[in-house]
Design a protein around this motif. Structure first.
Motif, mmCIF file in Angstrom:
data_model
loop_
_atom_site.group_PDB
_atom_site.id
_atom_site.type_symbol
_atom_site.label_atom_id
_atom_site.label_comp_id
_atom_site.label_asym_id
_atom_site.label_seq_id
_atom_site.Cartn_x
_atom_site.Cartn_y
_atom_site.Cartn_z
ATOM 1 N N ILE A 19 -16.711 5.619 -6.245
ATOM 2 C CA ILE A 19 -17.652 5.014 -7.194
ATOM 3 C C ILE A 19 -18.526 3.997 -6.471
ATOM 4 N N VAL A 78 -17.000 -1.968 -13.339
ATOM 5 C CA VAL A 78 -16.187 -0.759 -13.427
ATOM 6 C C VAL A 78 -14.728 -1.162 -13.267
ATOM 7 N N ASN A 80 -11.612 -0.092 -12.597
ATOM 8 C CA ASN A 80 -10.986 1.096 -12.017
ATOM 9 C C ASN A 80 -9.542 0.857 -11.584
ATOM 10 N N VAL A 129 -17.540 0.122 -17.569
ATOM 11 C CA VAL A 129 -16.901 1.436 -17.532
ATOM 12 C C VAL A 129 -15.411 1.231 -17.291
ATOM 13 N N VAL A 131 -12.015 3.050 -16.437
ATOM 14 C CA VAL A 131 -11.455 4.305 -15.939
ATOM 15 C C VAL A 131 -10.101 4.517 -16.615
ATOM 16 N N LEU A 183 -13.736 6.543 -19.254
ATOM 17 C CA LEU A 183 -13.858 7.779 -18.491
ATOM 18 C C LEU A 183 -12.494 8.416 -18.273
ATOM 19 N N PRO A 185 -11.100 10.757 -15.674
ATOM 20 C CA PRO A 185 -11.555 11.283 -14.382
ATOM 21 C C PRO A 185 -10.981 12.630 -13.997
ATOM 22 N N ALA A 210 -18.184 8.396 -13.536
ATOM 23 C CA ALA A 210 -18.185 6.942 -13.733
ATOM 24 C C ALA A 210 -19.573 6.366 -13.504
ATOM 25 N N TRP A 228 -15.058 13.504 -16.872
ATOM 26 C CA TRP A 228 -15.833 13.371 -15.640
ATOM 27 C C TRP A 228 -17.095 14.234 -15.653
#
Length: 235
Positions: A19, A78, A80, A129, A131, A183, A185, A210, A228
């Motif tokens: 990302i 993000v 993540n 975002v 994840v 998201l 993934p 993402a 995704w």
């Protein structure tokens, strides 16, 4: 999104690193969040562009506060960073196992998001975002086509909780113009757990999803869950 600034947590490896690579390649300044300074530095060298190391442990409030002091402006967050725990069913995972997973996957996201909200509120195009995981979808988990039956209970339930937080943040931050989406993934070749290690899924493919959410136009969606490939995922 010229001159935009992004922060990706857990970005020294796996999907997070991809990302960060894509965002840096698009011309953004990207803070590469990593608990370990040396690993973060190595990732920044490999990512290139205007990638910058940022020591950030999402489970440590002092670390988060120190990171906030280093990031004066932010347009994209993000979330993540995440851990998996064991692949056990709930009756075989004790409460401590759940606490460890939730500390990163749920509480850490609340800590980081709330800490960086002042900076995001100053942005003209703020985006968050989260994840998540398709295994956190209750609809898919209860469908006859879904193969997982109770395994990775701590991880999957933490992602279900994250999905709920995504909706709640999207609602509460709507007046600030902050778009918040989750998201899924897909299964990717990362060191998250034994299943992902054996996967042939490309992390870069998940990263594209993402980045799509990170660079949403102002009329884009908020409070939604996407795979995704851009298709909707049921909560």
């Amino acid at each position: 999104m010229d001159n935009s600034i992004a922060l990706v947590t857990g970005a020294n490896k796996g999907i997070g690193k991809e990302i960060a690579r894509l965002l840096a390649g698009a011309g953004l300044t990207v803070y590469v969040g990593s608990r370990d300074a040396a690993r973060g530095e190595r990732a920044v060298e490999e990512i290139g562009g205007d990638a910058r190391p940022l020591v950030l442990d999402v489970t440590d409030a002092a670390s988060v506060a120190a990171a906030v002091r280093q990031v004066a402006a932010l347009d994209i967050l993000v979330n993540n960073a995440g851990i998996s725990g064991e692949g056990a069913t709930p009756e075989h995972e004790d409460a401590d196992a759940f606490r460890r997973v939730y500390e990163t996957n749920v509480f850490g996201i609340v800590t980081v998001t709330n800490a960086f909200l002042p900076a995001l509120r100053r942005s003209e195009h703020p985006r968050i975002v989260n994840v998540s995981s398709g295994t956190g979808s209750l609809t898919w988990s209860t469908g006859p086509q879904f193969p997982h039956r109770g395994t990775y209970a701590a991880y999957r339930s933490s992602k279900t909780a994250l999905n709920a937080l995504t909706v709640l943040y999207a609602h509460s931050l709507a007046d600030d113009g902050i778009k918040v989406n989750a998201l899924a993934p897909g299964l990717r070749r990362t060191d998250l757990n034994a299943t992902s290690v054996a996967s042939d899924g490309d992390p870069a493919e998940a990263a594209e999803g993402a980045v799509r959410l990170a660079l949403l136009p102002d009329d884009g969606p908020s409070g939604e869950f996407f795979s995704w490939d851009g298709t909707s995922v049921p909560w």
